[in-house]
Design a protein around this motif. Structure first.
Motif, PDB file in Angstrom:
ATOM      1  N   PRO A 159       0.556 103.089   7.463  1.00 48.51           N
ATOM      2  CA  PRO A 159       1.902 103.035   6.883  1.00 48.51           C
ATOM      3  C   PRO A 159       1.901 102.245   5.585  1.00 48.51           C
ATOM      4  O   PRO A 159       1.268 101.210   5.478  1.00 48.51           O
ATOM      5  N   GLN A 160       2.608 102.787   4.590  1.00 49.97           N
ATOM      6  CA  GLN A 160       2.672 102.104   3.300  1.00 49.97           C
ATOM      7  C   GLN A 160       3.410 100.789   3.449  1.00 49.97           C
ATOM      8  O   GLN A 160       4.513 100.746   3.969  1.00 49.97           O
ATOM      9  N   GLN A 161       2.783  99.729   3.026  1.00 50.20           N
ATOM     10  CA  GLN A 161       3.386  98.411   3.112  1.00 50.20           C
ATOM     11  C   GLN A 161       3.753  97.947   1.713  1.00 50.20           C
ATOM     12  O   GLN A 161       3.075  98.281   0.748  1.00 50.20           O
ATOM     13  N   PRO A 162       4.810  97.176   1.587  1.00 50.08           N
ATOM     14  CA  PRO A 162       5.141  96.647   0.264  1.00 50.08           C
ATOM     15  C   PRO A 162       3.993  95.808  -0.278  1.00 50.08           C
ATOM     16  O   PRO A 162       3.355  95.066   0.450  1.00 50.08           O
ATOM     17  N   GLY A 163       3.755  95.926  -1.565  1.00 50.03           N
ATOM     18  CA  GLY A 163       2.702  95.136  -2.180  1.00 50.03           C
ATOM     19  C   GLY A 163       1.342  95.792  -2.163  1.00 50.03           C
ATOM     20  O   GLY A 163       0.372  95.210  -2.604  1.00 50.03           O
ATOM     21  N   TYR A 164       1.262  97.018  -1.658  1.00 49.73           N
ATOM     22  CA  TYR A 164      -0.010  97.743  -1.627  1.00 49.73           C
ATOM     23  C   TYR A 164       0.176  99.076  -2.350  1.00 49.73           C
ATOM     24  O   TYR A 164       0.090 100.139  -1.758  1.00 49.73           O
ATOM     25  N   PRO A 165       0.462  99.055  -3.651  1.00 50.35           N
ATOM     26  CA  PRO A 165       0.718 100.310  -4.359  1.00 50.35           C
ATOM     27  C   PRO A 165      -0.541 101.141  -4.493  1.00 50.35           C
ATOM     28  O   PRO A 165      -1.639 100.623  -4.622  1.00 50.35           O
ATOM     29  N   GLY A 166      -0.349 102.446  -4.461  1.00 54.21           N
ATOM     30  CA  GLY A 166      -1.453 103.360  -4.699  1.00 54.21           C
ATOM     31  C   GLY A 166      -2.406 103.535  -3.548  1.00 54.21           C
ATOM     32  O   GLY A 166      -3.451 104.143  -3.690  1.00 54.21           O
ATOM     33  N   GLY A 167      -2.075 103.042  -2.401  1.00 54.79           N
ATOM     34  CA  GLY A 167      -2.981 103.195  -1.273  1.00 54.79           C
ATOM     35  C   GLY A 167      -2.292 102.864   0.022  1.00 54.79           C
ATOM     36  O   GLY A 167      -1.151 102.396   0.037  1.00 54.79           O
ATOM     37  N   PRO A 168      -2.966 103.111   1.110  1.00 57.50           N
ATOM     38  CA  PRO A 168      -2.360 102.811   2.404  1.00 57.50           C
ATOM     39  C   PRO A 168      -2.236 101.316   2.625  1.00 57.50           C
ATOM     40  O   PRO A 168      -2.904 100.516   1.984  1.00 57.50           O
ATOM     41  N   GLY A 169      -1.368 100.976   3.520  1.00 57.10           N
ATOM     42  CA  GLY A 169      -1.170  99.568   3.841  1.00 57.10           C
ATOM     43  C   GLY A 169      -2.324  99.020   4.657  1.00 57.10           C
ATOM     44  O   GLY A 169      -3.265  99.725   5.001  1.00 57.10           O
ATOM     45  N   PRO A 170      -2.280  97.740   4.970  1.00 55.96           N
ATOM     46  CA  PRO A 170      -3.387  97.099   5.690  1.00 55.96           C
ATOM     47  C   PRO A 170      -3.393  97.483   7.164  1.00 55.96           C
ATOM     48  O   PRO A 170      -2.417  98.001   7.699  1.00 55.96           O
ATOM     49  N   ARG A 171      -4.495  97.217   7.808  1.00 49.66           N
ATOM     50  CA  ARG A 171      -4.619  97.444   9.247  1.00 49.66           C
ATOM     51  C   ARG A 171      -4.077  96.228   9.975  1.00 49.66           C
ATOM     52  O   ARG A 171      -4.583  95.126   9.839  1.00 49.66           O
ATOM     53  N   VAL A 172      -3.032  96.447  10.719  1.00 50.94           N
ATOM     54  CA  VAL A 172      -2.406  95.341  11.441  1.00 50.94           C
ATOM     55  C   VAL A 172      -3.360  94.860  12.533  1.00 50.94           C
ATOM     56  O   VAL A 172      -3.961  95.655  13.263  1.00 50.94           O
ATOM     57  N   ALA A 173      -3.503  93.548  12.634  1.00 53.36           N
ATOM     58  CA  ALA A 173      -4.426  92.965  13.603  1.00 53.36           C
ATOM     59  C   ALA A 173      -3.920  93.191  15.021  1.00 53.36           C
ATOM     60  O   ALA A 173      -2.725  93.064  15.297  1.00 53.36           O
ATOM     61  N   SER A 174      -4.825  93.515  15.917  1.00 54.25           N
ATOM     62  CA  SER A 174      -4.463  93.689  17.320  1.00 54.25           C
ATOM     63  C   SER A 174      -4.267  92.326  17.970  1.00 54.25           C
ATOM     64  O   SER A 174      -4.841  91.317  17.552  1.00 54.25           O
ATOM     65  N   MET A 175      -3.450  92.309  19.012  1.00 58.02           N
ATOM     66  CA  MET A 175      -3.189  91.049  19.704  1.00 58.02           C
ATOM     67  C   MET A 175      -4.438  90.560  20.436  1.00 58.02           C
ATOM     68  O   MET A 175      -4.613  89.357  20.632  1.00 58.02           O
ATOM     69  N   GLY A 176      -5.309  91.469  20.848  1.00 58.38           N
ATOM     70  CA  GLY A 176      -6.549  91.065  21.492  1.00 58.38           C
ATOM     71  C   GLY A 176      -7.425  90.240  20.557  1.00 58.38           C
ATOM     72  O   GLY A 176      -7.972  89.203  20.933  1.00 58.38           O
ATOM     73  N   ARG A 177      -7.560  90.702  19.307  1.00 59.48           N
ATOM     74  CA  ARG A 177      -8.360  89.952  18.340  1.00 59.48           C
ATOM     75  C   ARG A 177      -7.704  88.621  18.004  1.00 59.48           C
ATOM     76  O   ARG A 177      -8.379  87.608  17.815  1.00 59.48           O
ATOM     77  N   ARG A 178      -6.403  88.629  17.886  1.00 59.83           N
ATOM     78  CA  ARG A 178      -5.709  87.381  17.572  1.00 59.83           C
ATOM     79  C   ARG A 178      -5.888  86.364  18.696  1.00 59.83           C
ATOM     80  O   ARG A 178      -6.067  85.162  18.436  1.00 59.83           O
ATOM     81  N   PHE A 179      -5.846  86.841  19.926  1.00 60.99           N
ATOM     82  CA  PHE A 179      -6.070  85.936  21.052  1.00 60.99           C
ATOM     83  C   PHE A 179      -7.496  85.390  21.023  1.00 60.99           C
ATOM     84  O   PHE A 179      -7.733  84.201  21.270  1.00 60.99           O
ATOM     85  N   GLY A 180      -8.471  86.265  20.715  1.00 58.48           N
ATOM     86  CA  GLY A 180      -9.852  85.816  20.626  1.00 58.48           C
ATOM     87  C   GLY A 180     -10.043  84.776  19.530  1.00 58.48           C
ATOM     88  O   GLY A 180     -10.764  83.784  19.721  1.00 58.48           O
ATOM     89  N   ALA A 181      -9.391  84.989  18.380  1.00 55.99           N
ATOM     90  CA  ALA A 181      -9.487  84.015  17.294  1.00 55.99           C
ATOM     91  C   ALA A 181      -8.876  82.684  17.697  1.00 55.99           C
ATOM     92  O   ALA A 181      -9.429  81.608  17.393  1.00 55.99           O
ATOM     93  N   ARG A 182      -7.747  82.740  18.399  1.00 54.05           N
ATOM     94  CA  ARG A 182      -7.103  81.506  18.843  1.00 54.05           C
ATOM     95  C   ARG A 182      -7.970  80.759  19.849  1.00 54.05           C
ATOM     96  O   ARG A 182      -8.034  79.520  19.834  1.00 54.05           O
ATOM     97  N   MET A 183      -8.657  81.474  20.705  1.00 56.08           N
ATOM     98  CA  MET A 183      -9.543  80.835  21.677  1.00 56.08           C
ATOM     99  C   MET A 183     -10.715  80.139  20.976  1.00 56.08           C
ATOM    100  O   MET A 183     -11.097  79.013  21.326  1.00 56.08           O
ATOM    101  N   ILE A 184     -11.298  80.812  19.985  1.00 56.70           N
ATOM    102  CA  ILE A 184     -12.418  80.207  19.250  1.00 56.70           C
ATOM    103  C   ILE A 184     -11.955  78.951  18.530  1.00 56.70           C
ATOM    104  O   ILE A 184     -12.627  77.907  18.547  1.00 56.70           O
ATOM    105  N   ASP A 185     -10.799  79.026  17.882  1.00 54.42           N
ATOM    106  CA  ASP A 185     -10.268  77.842  17.204  1.00 54.42           C
ATOM    107  C   ASP A 185      -9.998  76.717  18.200  1.00 54.42           C
ATOM    108  O   ASP A 185     -10.238  75.534  17.912  1.00 54.42           O
ATOM    109  N   GLY A 186      -9.485  77.073  19.388  1.00 54.24           N
ATOM    110  CA  GLY A 186      -9.223  76.065  20.410  1.00 54.24           C
ATOM    111  C   GLY A 186     -10.495  75.378  20.875  1.00 54.24           C
ATOM    112  O   GLY A 186     -10.504  74.161  21.113  1.00 54.24           O
ATOM    113  N   VAL A 187     -11.562  76.148  21.009  1.00 57.87           N
ATOM    114  CA  VAL A 187     -12.844  75.560  21.417  1.00 57.87           C
ATOM    115  C   VAL A 187     -13.359  74.600  20.343  1.00 57.87           C
ATOM    116  O   VAL A 187     -13.836  73.493  20.643  1.00 57.87           O
ATOM    117  N   ILE A 188     -13.254  75.005  19.075  1.00 64.16           N
ATOM    118  CA  ILE A 188     -13.722  74.149  17.984  1.00 64.16           C
ATOM    119  C   ILE A 188     -12.943  72.834  17.952  1.00 64.16           C
ATOM    120  O   ILE A 188     -13.514  71.730  17.879  1.00 64.16           O
TER     121      ILE A 188
END
Length: 239
Positions: free
Chosen positions: A68-97
């Motif tokens: 989906p075209q997102q504002p601020g991304y002219p001339g191309g498709p919008g970004p890939r929205v991060a999945s909640m699974g990856r976000r949870f994994g990132a939060r777990m890694i940060d929590g461990v650190i």
């Protein structure tokens, strides 16, 4: 009756082509550069030619829509929205650190307080006073550890998101935080807003912080923005 008789009304003989009048049969050759007058031109066979600058519409599979075209991304498709699974994994890694750093600081503080208590002589009349002083030192050390941890968390989350666009956990799973309208790094202001909202929510026994981190599940914009992302104007995307 013949065409030679003088009184014959048809004595004019076979019709002759008059100047300027079209004759029978195939049309005469038109001058160079002038299209011949005759039967209307039929469209040619094959694929129609599209005007210059216009993409041809031909046969084959239709173009598949991109992201989906997102504002601020002219001339191309919008970004890939991060999945909640990856976000949870990132939060777990940060929590461990952060947890490892926290454990190191606590162990160092407890070890110092234990040494202070062990120095107290049980047979001395001032033993209780010595223990009380050592306990006070432990409480002060523990408070200092929490303060240092808070500062480290601030610097870790705030500065990395602002300047790099991702914490170590997000980098590990291929995520980054961007401004939702431009796709650029959030910057110091937006990153601080994004960080402080979950921290304020943690004061309510951690329930508010948990709700902030779960709020992307209720976002209906298609960007899976949490409350902290909406306040900061950011979103989390996949690389």
């Amino acid at each position: 009756m013949s065409f030679g008789e003088p009184n014959n009304p048809y004595n004019a003989g076979p019709p002759q082509n008059q100047p300027g009048q079209p004759g029978y049969g195939y049309p005469s050759q038109a001058p160079q550069g002038v299209p011949p007058q005759g039967y209307p031109q039929q469209p040619g066979y094959g694929y129609p030619q599209a005007p210059q600058g216009v993409p041809p519409q031909g046969y084959g599979y239709p173009q598949q829509p991109g992201y989906p075209q997102q504002p601020g991304y002219p001339g191309g498709p919008g970004p890939r929205v991060a999945s909640m699974g990856r976000r949870f994994g990132a939060r777990m890694i940060d929590g461990v650190i952060i947890g490892i750093v926290y454990a190191i600081l606590v162990v160092a503080g407890v070890a110092g307080s234990a040494d202070s208590i062990s120095d107290c002589d049980p047979s001395s009349a001032a033993y209780q006073s010595c223990v009380n002083d050592a306990s006070g030192d432990f409480a002060a050390s523990f408070g200092a550890v929490l303060g240092v941890l808070w500062v480290l968390t601030l610097l870790y989350e705030w500065l990395l998101i602002a300047l790099v666009g991702a914490t170590l956990g997000k980098l590990a799973v291929g995520l980054r935080v961007v401004k939702a309208d431009t796709g650029q790094k959030p910057g110091l202001g937006s990153s601080f807003i994004r960080w402080i909202i979950p921290i304020v929510g943690s004061f309510a026994c951690g329930i508010g912080q948990l709700l902030v981190y779960l709020s992307p599940f209720w976002d209906k914009s298609g960007r899976q923005q949490g409350w902290h992302d909406k306040a900061a104007g950011t979103m989390v995307v996949q690389n």
